[in-house]
Design an enzyme around this catalytic site. Structure first.
Site, PDB file in Angstrom:
ATOM      1  N   ALA A 260       1.804   6.456 -17.641  1.00 34.43           N
ATOM      2  CA  ALA A 260       1.037   5.344 -18.727  1.00 34.43           C
ATOM      3  C   ALA A 260       1.513   5.059 -20.140  1.00 34.43           C
ATOM      4  O   ALA A 260       1.545   3.082 -20.458  1.00 34.43           O
ATOM      5  CB  ALA A 260       0.167   5.916 -19.306  1.00 34.43           C
ATOM      6  N   ALA A 261       3.556   5.364 -20.266  1.00 31.97           N
ATOM      7  CA  ALA A 261       3.755   5.000 -21.537  1.00 31.97           C
ATOM      8  C   ALA A 261       4.741   3.446 -20.986  1.00 31.97           C
ATOM      9  O   ALA A 261       4.649   3.592 -19.907  1.00 31.97           O
ATOM     10  CB  ALA A 261       5.112   5.795 -21.819  1.00 31.97           C
ATOM     11  N   PRO A 262       5.150   3.032 -21.444  1.00 33.19           N
ATOM     12  CA  PRO A 262       4.237   3.149 -23.342  1.00 33.19           C
ATOM     13  C   PRO A 262       2.769   2.831 -23.628  1.00 33.19           C
ATOM     14  O   PRO A 262       3.330   3.344 -24.680  1.00 33.19           O
ATOM     15  CB  PRO A 262       5.497   1.807 -23.720  1.00 33.19           C
ATOM     16  CG  PRO A 262       5.761   1.063 -22.621  1.00 33.19           C
ATOM     17  CD  PRO A 262       5.476   1.690 -21.632  1.00 33.19           C
ATOM     18  N   LYS A 265      -1.555  -0.531 -21.076  1.00 33.06           N
ATOM     19  CA  LYS A 265      -2.656  -0.403 -20.209  1.00 33.06           C
ATOM     20  C   LYS A 265      -3.525   0.634 -20.237  1.00 33.06           C
ATOM     21  O   LYS A 265      -4.486   0.458 -19.927  1.00 33.06           O
ATOM     22  CB  LYS A 265      -2.454  -0.114 -18.478  1.00 33.06           C
ATOM     23  CG  LYS A 265      -0.781  -1.412 -18.524  1.00 33.06           C
ATOM     24  CD  LYS A 265      -0.356  -1.457 -16.858  1.00 33.06           C
ATOM     25  CE  LYS A 265       1.070  -2.247 -16.598  1.00 33.06           C
ATOM     26  NZ  LYS A 265       1.912  -2.840 -17.716  1.00 33.06           N
ATOM     27  N   ASP A 322       1.336   2.526 -12.392  1.00 30.73           N
ATOM     28  CA  ASP A 322       2.338   1.014 -13.222  1.00 30.73           C
ATOM     29  C   ASP A 322       3.364   1.641 -12.661  1.00 30.73           C
ATOM     30  O   ASP A 322       4.209   2.925 -13.274  1.00 30.73           O
ATOM     31  CB  ASP A 322       2.287   0.923 -14.162  1.00 30.73           C
ATOM     32  CG  ASP A 322       2.990  -0.527 -14.522  1.00 30.73           C
ATOM     33  OD1 ASP A 322       4.275  -0.259 -13.532  1.00 30.73           O
ATOM     34  OD2 ASP A 322       3.563  -0.404 -15.842  1.00 30.73           O
ATOM     35  N   CYS A 375       6.192  -4.404 -12.135  1.00 22.91           N
ATOM     36  CA  CYS A 375       7.086  -5.128 -13.398  1.00 22.91           C
ATOM     37  C   CYS A 375       8.392  -5.760 -12.933  1.00 22.91           C
ATOM     38  O   CYS A 375       9.585  -6.093 -12.938  1.00 22.91           O
ATOM     39  CB  CYS A 375       7.410  -4.902 -14.331  1.00 22.91           C
ATOM     40  SG  CYS A 375       8.215  -3.629 -14.993  1.00 22.91           S
TER      41      CYS A 375
END
Length: 444
Positions: A260-262, A265, A322, A375
């Site tokens: 989850a970081a940063p 989302k 992610d 990404c």
């Protein structure tokens, strides 16, 4: 700095008017940042936080960072200009001084007299560069007199990256991707529901993007921007906001954000009304998420644990992965990533993504949804992962994305229904980060 065969893009925003008064120490710091970024991943951020730089006055630190980033974005072009002046390259300390000077004059529009004068002073202070101080002076004055000459944006990309992107996106695609990385990008804000995008855009002197993000060319400390303390928005590239929108969570649904970081989302999922659990292996990186949850008044259960080690048996209506990746799609904001990434890392991280996808699949309820995103611009970290995952997991089926509904460029939609967002898209608006995202539903 002209570009061969194309109309040059406007220069990046110039340095502060006081740049000519910024001293030698700030330029030394810029060189330290440049070299750290070229030597190792996260080197720039680590050096920026080091005592040597944190002790500098704020304007000097800002100037040092802006100069190093400009040098990184245009490194290939700068070296093209310099190499025409040498029969043999001088030692690396001399190259650093010259690169920093040209980043100032050609990109940041620092007055040439200030850049040349301090470059010679830098050479005088460095034992390895001192014998070349006359060369430094002559080269910089010669470029100032004769002009930089033609350069190519593709030179700013490492050879192996350029070869991969040419193979994946074609020669025109490569050229567009190279252009997208030359200038400092604008800043995008994601808004909480109920915030008026037009009002936020007016406050930060920006524009409203498709999907509702606000884009601004404003610079400086974000914490000082209008509306920050009110918690109505957070910084998040428009492309990075698309995957959580793709998941389309509803109020009351349960959602799991793996890695989850940063936390941008996670904030989106919480703002949509979901009951969110956010996992990440890095407790230190989750501090930023905790701070943003507090500032925005949103709620999520945050746990510092690797996704594959989380022992609770819960399944969720919606799962977002992610995944850790090479991050090559973020080179507009983080130009150092292209220099720090090595070819072997693509395969290494693809293996990690493979494992995490299977972990994520186990967390999806029957009838639930899974979004996978990275990404990265590398197909092994995007399309190839989903093709292999669907073969391994026949219970999951692709659901075609609607780019307009998630704030993504229309041309990002692939024939399979996935999103492949390229930094060269929305070029007239300043581009976007590169992302791959796919939505799948578990049918059993």
């Amino acid at each position: 700095m002209a570009e061969k065969g194309r109309t040059p893009r406007p220069a990046a925003p110039s340095a502060p008017d006081a740049a000519a008064d910024i001293g030698v120490e700030a330029r030394i710091a810029a060189g330290l940042l440049l070299n750290a970024a070229l030597e190792r991943r996260n080197g720039l951020d680590e050096t920026l936080a080091s005592p040597a730089l944190s002790s500098l006055p704020a304007p000097d630190r800002a100037f040092a960072r802006a100069t190093a980033m400009a040098a990184l974005r245009r490194l290939g072009e700068i070296d093209q200009i310099l190499d025409r002046r040498f029969s043999k390259r001088p030692p690396e300390p001399v190259m650093t001084i010259l690169r920093i000077a040209l980043a100032q004059t050609l990109v940041l529009e620092t007055p040439a007299f200030a850049a040349v004068s301090t470059a010679v002073k830098l050479a005088e202070r460095d034992a390895k560069a001192r014998p070349y101080k006359n060369l430094v002076n002559a080269v910089l004055r010669g470029i100032g007199r004769d002009g930089p000459g033609l350069t190519t944006a593709e030179a700013n990309l490492p050879d192996w990256i350029a070869a991969r992107w040419k193979a994946a996106y074609g020669e025109p695609g490569l050229a567009a991707l190279a252009l997208a990385g030359r200038d400092e990008p604008p800043t995008d804000l994601t808004l909480k529901p109920g915030m008026d995008p037009a009002d936020v855009a007016a406050a930060v002197e920006g524009e409203v993007l498709p999907g509702g993000n606000v884009r601004t060319g404003r610079r400086g400390d974000v914490a000082l921007w209008p509306g920050f303390e009110d918690g109505g928005w957070w910084v998040q590239d428009a492309a990075a906001a698309a995957p959580a929108r793709l998941l389309d969570v509803k109020p009351g649904e349960t959602a799991l954000d793996l890695c989850a970081a940063p936390g941008g989302k996670t904030l989106q999922l919480a703002a949509a009304g979901a009951e969110v659990t956010a996992l990440d292996r890095s407790a230190s990186r989750l501090k930023r998420l905790d701070a943003n949850l507090k500032r925005t008044g949103l709620e999520a259960r945050v746990i510092a644990v690797p996704a594959e080690d989380w022992e609770e048996p819960d399944q969720f209506d919606a799962v977002l992965l992610d995944a850790p990746c090479t991050s090559t799609g973020t080179y507009r904001r983080n130009p150092e990533v292209l220099r720090a990434t090595r070819p072997a890392e693509v395969a290494k991280l693809a293996d990690v993504q493979h494992r995490l996808l299977d972990v994520a699949a186990e967390r999806v309820k029957p009838g639930g949804r899974l979004v996978y995103c990275t990404c990265s611009l590398e197909r092994e970290e995007g399309e190839t992962q989903i093709i292999a995952f669907l073969r391994r997991n026949p219970a999951f089926k692709t659901v075609a994305a609607d780019p307009g509904a998630v704030g993504a460029p229309a041309e990002a939609l692939t024939p399979e229904g996935w999103l492949r967002i390229l930094p060269s898209m929305w070029a007239e608006r300043g581009g976007v980060d590169g992302f791959f995202a796919a939505l799948m539903v578990r049918e059993d």
